[in-house]
Design an enzyme around this catalytic site. Structure first.
Site, short mmCIF file in Angstrom:
data_model
loop_
_atom_site.label_atom_id
_atom_site.label_comp_id
_atom_site.label_asym_id
_atom_site.label_seq_id
_atom_site.Cartn_x
_atom_site.Cartn_y
_atom_site.Cartn_z
N CYS A 112 7.90 4.86 4.32
CA CYS A 112 7.40 3.58 4.81
C CYS A 112 7.58 2.57 3.70
O CYS A 112 6.78 2.53 2.76
CB CYS A 112 5.94 3.70 5.23
SG CYS A 112 5.23 2.12 5.73
N GLY A 113 8.62 1.77 3.79
CA GLY A 113 8.90 0.80 2.73
C GLY A 113 7.84 -0.27 2.62
O GLY A 113 7.45 -0.66 1.51
N HIS A 114 7.35 -0.76 3.76
CA HIS A 114 6.29 -1.77 3.66
C HIS A 114 5.03 -1.15 3.07
O HIS A 114 4.26 -1.82 2.38
CB HIS A 114 6.03 -2.43 5.03
CG HIS A 114 4.93 -1.84 5.84
ND1 HIS A 114 5.13 -0.81 6.74
CD2 HIS A 114 3.60 -2.12 5.90
CE1 HIS A 114 3.98 -0.50 7.32
NE2 HIS A 114 3.04 -1.28 6.83
N ASP A 131 7.19 -3.24 14.25
CA ASP A 131 6.96 -3.61 12.85
C ASP A 131 6.96 -5.13 12.73
O ASP A 131 7.91 -5.79 13.13
CB ASP A 131 8.05 -3.00 11.97
CG ASP A 131 7.67 -2.97 10.51
OD1 ASP A 131 6.80 -3.76 10.10
OD2 ASP A 131 8.26 -2.17 9.76
N GLY A 183 10.86 -1.69 5.49
CA GLY A 183 11.42 -1.36 4.19
C GLY A 183 12.45 -0.26 4.22
O GLY A 183 13.57 -0.41 3.72
N SER A 184 12.10 0.89 4.82
CA SER A 184 13.08 1.98 4.91
C SER A 184 14.25 1.57 5.80
O SER A 184 15.40 1.96 5.55
CB SER A 184 12.41 3.25 5.44
OG SER A 184 11.83 3.03 6.72
#
Length: 335
Positions: free
Chosen positions: A91-93, A251, A256-257
């Site tokens: 989870c990039g965020h 989202d 992010g990912s």
């Protein structure tokens, strides 16, 4: 009153996307890897996820992460990502939110002008760098996991939109990347219901038709979401994209990912050069930036190491209780 469980959280948003960090109240998690700890939680304590992600404490688009002890020598802490459907690999965020909270709240040793944060996630070790002026955290950049195109020009048949063609790429999770223009799908709030239907149908069809498995992490073996790209509202942005993932979650951030996977996809297709920056706009107009740091391989497959940049903000602190007398204590979802 008798309380069966109390949980403390830090409430953060990254580009508009919520991220609830659980800092205390979890059971001790057995396992020497984050993936094994996640498997234990899923089998023995999934009700905690439901209590914190579902209504009335959360909502259908809620996201969060459980802090846990690190499993690698360079990490400051580990994280297990959770959402409305279950557990995610990356989870990039969330990485941006966690890194911001770690610096703002002093969970790591802070240095000016930039502070390093190491995070163990299910997809592997992630290193982030947070701008720090001595008082406030600024933008966060993180070195993503090796990212790559899994399969190009794949087609799926959907009930409502006919045949949809795109690429399956990996940036910490597998996504189906598709151009929304041929389907009249602008990345705007006004189109969110159609975006959800499109994304959910494509994800279901792609998972049924195209089995995926990470070359080095066999537990990562499903397509997590659909990423729909179209024209941005800001001419300074390269594109806008909407990620529909898990159980029809949308989202609010640029993902992010997903940005990492998009960087890999564009680079491997010759559409993004080394040194170029992808300015990726979300459905609410917030922006992540992505670029290629270097080439690499994963299980013999060509890949790249992307860097993703964005900003997060702490918006609250909370203490939640679980009362077994409450018939809705473990939550519900209307949608």
């Amino acid at each position: 009153m008798k309380i069966s469980r109390s949980l403390s959280t830090v409430e953060v948003h990254t580009g508009g996307e919520a991220f609830r960090i659980v800092t205390s109240g979890l059971p001790r998690l057995p396992g020497d890897t984050i993936v094994r700890r996640r498997a234990w939680l899923k089998e023995h304590a999934d009700e905690i996820r439901r209590a914190l992600m579902f209504e009335p404490r959360g909502h259908a688009d809620m996201y969060g992460g459980y802090l846990t002890e690190p499993v690698s020598p360079n990490a400051d802490f580990g994280v297990i990502f959770v959402h409305n459907e279950g557990y995610s690999d990356h989870c990039g965020h969330g990485v941006i939110a966690l890194s911001t909270a770690a610096v703002e709240l002093g969970w790591v040793q802070r240095t000016v002008p930039e502070t390093r944060v190491g995070i163990d996630a299910p997809c592997g070790f992630i290193e982030a760098f947070v701008q720090w002026d001595g008082e406030h955290a600024g933008p966060v950049r993180f070195v993503n996991v090796p990212s790559f195109i899994w399969q190009r020009d794949v087609a799926v048949d959907t009930p409502s939109f006919g045949t949809v063609t795109g690429d399956i790429a990996y940036g910490g999770a597998f996504y189906f990347y598709v151009d929304g223009a041929p389907f009249d799908l602008p990345v705007r709030e006004s189109a969110v219901e159609r975006l959800i239907r499109f994304g959910a149908e494509v994800k279901a069809a792609a998972n049924a038709k195209y089995p995926v498995e990470h070359p080095e992490i066999p537990e990562i073996n499903h397509i997590y979401g659909t990423i729909i790209a179209n024209a941005p509202r800001d001419p300074r942005s390269t594109q806008a994209n909407c990620c529909v993932f898990a159980d029809r979650e949308v989202d609010r951030s640029p993902t992010g990912s997903g940005t990492g996977g998009r960087v890999a996809q564009l680079y491997q297709r010759g559409l993004l050069a080394a040194g170029d920056t992808l300015v990726n706009e979300s459905i609410v107009g917030t922006v992540f930036k992505g670029r290629v740091l270097r080439e690499t391989t994963v299980g013999g497959m060509p890949a790249v190491i992307p860097e993703v940049e964005g900003s997060a903000h702490i918006c609250g602190f909370a203490n939640w209780i679980v009362d077994e007398r409450d018939p809705l204590t473990y939550g519900f979802l209307v949608r």
